[in-house]
Design a protein around this motif. Structure first.
Motif, short mmCIF file in Angstrom:
data_model
loop_
_atom_site.label_atom_id
_atom_site.label_comp_id
_atom_site.label_asym_id
_atom_site.label_seq_id
_atom_site.Cartn_x
_atom_site.Cartn_y
_atom_site.Cartn_z
N UNK A 38 40.00 -17.31 -79.21
CA UNK A 38 40.17 -17.37 -77.76
C UNK A 38 41.64 -17.32 -77.37
N UNK A 39 42.48 -18.06 -78.09
CA UNK A 39 43.92 -18.05 -77.79
C UNK A 39 44.54 -16.69 -78.09
N UNK A 40 44.08 -16.04 -79.16
CA UNK A 40 44.63 -14.73 -79.52
C UNK A 40 44.24 -13.66 -78.51
N UNK A 44 29.43 -17.89 -75.18
CA UNK A 44 30.88 -17.82 -75.26
C UNK A 44 31.35 -16.37 -75.27
N UNK A 45 32.52 -16.08 -74.68
CA UNK A 45 33.06 -14.72 -74.77
C UNK A 45 33.49 -14.35 -76.19
N UNK A 46 33.60 -15.35 -77.06
CA UNK A 46 33.92 -15.11 -78.47
C UNK A 46 32.60 -14.95 -79.22
N UNK A 47 32.27 -13.75 -79.72
CA UNK A 47 30.97 -13.51 -80.35
C UNK A 47 30.79 -14.24 -81.67
N UNK A 48 29.55 -14.31 -82.12
CA UNK A 48 29.23 -15.09 -83.32
C UNK A 48 29.92 -14.57 -84.57
#
Length: 314
Positions: A137-139, A219-223
């Motif tokens: 997420x930070x990246x 989450x916008x970060x996929x599995x």
């Protein structure tokens, strides 16, 4: 002259050994090797090696990481999914951690976690997912928050002690994945102040209670950005994860996002037989295509892949 029976038996055994040595040890391997070198089979039989500027840089069948000397992601490259073996083909394995792996093993504060032996700590699968999601997420400039994760990237799990063992009034609550002097993610649980965890204390009599928190369900970060594949060598990422990285890669290379998206589409493979699995993007091939398009060296950044001798160490 009649040969004794025991000698005849030994001669027959010797002939059988010689025959099977020639057939199975020489002829069969040579035939199989010859068939494997036929057009259409040669590339796969030789390891599906990918070359750039005449030098091998990896395999289209084995993933690798795209990080600098300190292990940090290189901004201009798409990142692969996590690997339980560091993408080492000699150590391919899954972590064998499942949904019930939610409580970390705390490290001894008197030991150096960066030493060869470490400090004895071990992250549960939940904390691994939380930490990876926070980092991704930070990246990528999105929220890495997930249900059951704390804001500092560990599993949001309490050990709750009741007057009746498994029920009754709460007498104590410990955030077992947050070692002291960390501030617990939850200040109070059912009227009792939540404590940070201390190395060496036994919390096994408390009830494990995961706390969902207020993070969105999706989450916008996929599995695949936060979990390793079963082999830990998967060279592909999902289209969703590739699209998430497109903005960062485009900015690092000074390219329009539309051009990077087009390359993602070009290197997306379909489902096996049209219905098995999900479409995927080969990370190495996509990064090489980006390098070629930018007229830069097609040799990828430092990687953890060691499949072709020293050529795998960039």
């Amino acid at each position: 002259m009649r040969i004794p029976g025991w000698i005849s038996q030994h001669l027959a055994a010797l002939r059988a050994v010689l025959l099977f040595t020639v057939v199975l040890g020489l002829a069969y391997p040579l035939v199989v090797t010859g068939v494997a070198q036929l057009p259409g089979l040669r590339e796969r039989a030789n390891g599906s090696v990918v070359e750039a500027n005449g030098k091998p840089v990896g395999s289209s069948l084995i993933g690798q990481s795209f990080t600098d000397a300190d292990g940090n992601p290189v901004a201009k490259y798409f990142q692969s999914r996590p690997s339980a073996s560091g993408y080492d083909p000699d150590a391919t394995a899954a972590s064998n951690l499942g949904p019930e792996s939610i409580e970390d093993t705390l490290g001894d504060p008197a030991l150096d976690p960066n030493s060869e032996d470490g400090d004895g700590s071990k992250q549960a699968l939940l904390t691994q997912v939380c930490a990876r999601s926070k980092a991704v997420g930070e990246l990528e400039g999105v929220s890495g928050a997930r249900p059951y994760c704390t804001s500092d990237g560990v599993g949001a799990v309490l050990r709750v002690f009741y007057t009746g063992g498994l029920s009754g009034k709460v007498t104590r609550a410990v955030s077992v994945n947050q070692a002291c002097p960390a501030t617990p993610f939850l200040p109070v649980y059912e009227g009792v102040s939540v404590e940070c965890a201390k190395f060496g204390e036994d919390y096994s009599k408390g009830v494990l209670v995961p706390v969902r928190g207020d993070a969105p369900q999706t989450s916008p970060v996929p599995a695949d950005a936060v979990t390793a594949s079963g082999s830990s060598l998967d060279p592909h990422i999902s289209v969703e994860y590739a699209k998430l990285q497109a903005k960062r890669v485009a900015a690092a290379r000074g390219l329009p996002v539309e051009k990077v998206d087009a390359l993602i589409d070009e290197h997306t493979t379909g489902r096996v037989l049209g219905f098995i699995g999900e479409p995927g993007v080969n990370v190495l091939e996509l990064n090489l295509a980006l390098d070629r398009g930018c007229h830069a060296s097609a040799r990828p950044a430092p990687t953890a892949w060691r499949g072709i001798g020293e050529h795998g160490r960039h």
